[in-house]
Design an enzyme around this catalytic site. Sequence first.
Site, short mmCIF file in Angstrom:
data_model
loop_
_atom_site.label_atom_id
_atom_site.label_comp_id
_atom_site.label_asym_id
_atom_site.label_seq_id
_atom_site.Cartn_x
_atom_site.Cartn_y
_atom_site.Cartn_z
CG PHE A 111 -27.77 67.53 14.78
CD1 PHE A 111 -28.83 68.42 15.30
CD2 PHE A 111 -28.39 66.63 13.92
CE1 PHE A 111 -30.19 68.00 15.17
CE2 PHE A 111 -29.75 66.21 13.81
CZ PHE A 111 -30.81 66.88 14.65
CG ASP A 142 -23.66 60.76 13.83
OD1 ASP A 142 -24.09 60.28 12.69
OD2 ASP A 142 -24.42 61.38 14.44
CE LYS A 195 -30.12 63.30 8.32
NZ LYS A 195 -29.47 63.70 9.34
#
Length: 400
Positions: free
Chosen positions: A141, A226, A255
């Site tokens: 993802f 990531d 985030k």
Amino acid sequence: MTATEDLIASAEAHSAHNYHPLPVVVASAQGAWMTDVEGRRYLDMLAGYSALNFGHGNPRLIEAATEQLGRVTLTSRAFHHDRFAEFCARLARLCGKEMVLPMNTGAEAVETAVKTARKWGYRVKGVPGGRARIVVAANNFHGRTTTIVSFSTDPEARADYGPYTPGFDIVPFGDLGALRDAVTEDTVAVLIEPVQGEAGVLVPPPGYLPGVRELTRERGVLFVADEIQSGLGRTGRTFACEHEDVVPDVYLLGKALGGGVVPVSAVVADADVLGVFRPGEHGSTFGGNPLACAVGLEVVAMLETGEFQQRATELGEHLHAELGLLAGSGKVVEVRGRGLWAGVDIDPSHGTGREISEKLMERGVLVKDTHGSTIRIAPPLVISKEDLDWGLDQLRAVLG
Ligand SMILES: *Cc1c(COP(=O)(O)O)cnc(C)c1O
């Protein structure tokens, strides 16, 4: 109709149905706790998919943001501003790298990494024009843009969005042999999550990340990690890669970098990589804005002390010990994760992940299901041990 039902019905009438939220309407939050419009309190065990590592309304972050709100919030990168240099320098130092390219959302950081790797491939590695390829892992993802969903293996995330962006090769996560076979002379980068979050908090087998590091170094390929969800304290280290003493060429952050206050993301690498950009070749109106830099700088300052990483380690050991007992008793099938982060596969006889999440909500605990019977647990790192234990009591109660 209750206030909750009324607001949910209105949201359903006037917003696209690209989410299926739990039926709770949050009105305020502090630390690890949220309060709904009817005054009920809930323990937040999701933490905005780790965007809220430092908790709701963290006083240091609110103060940094408030102070900056009164000075200047946006200049665009057409001009310099006085928070930019320190944010970039301190974030680069936290990462042990030389340069930062700030963006806003995680997906933008991933897009920026794709551009960086391709440009690096043509300008530095010498890949013939138009041939650059990037190897990614199955069940990844990395975000929601058309290019990113082009290399997703999740039909829900991908279907009906073609034509897709070419240039990506997908290999099984955790399989070094498959990765070795997929890398060619045209490969410019390997892009992976060191722990696959959305896939259910999948930790790769020991030796995988060091193997990726060795292979990419040998073959002259960028290793892009990531760490948008796994980074910035969640696993008990600043970066999940650290658990195996691996340093990638490129970190992708997002985030928690915005402290749950504003969207802040970044690509962090050395000058031989990020130096490929010249003025006008990439950009973002909001990327690196003063408010984002002020909040991001405070996040970096909080991580520099190591206290949040330490907390995630200690509470994480406790969380995994407790979940391990549940697995031993057969109520859950499997528990994975690292630090204060767990993917819990519930025995389907207890219901779907969604049903478990709804039952937990009724008991005042908010979690999110992912893929069938898996729930993930990722409370803010500021959660108290007592609150964490109370949350686990509710999970035990729901599982009977
Ligand atoms: C959330 C996430 C993204 C995308 O971030 P957005 O801010 O939602 O665009 C990318 N990669 C990983 C690993 C993520 O968890």
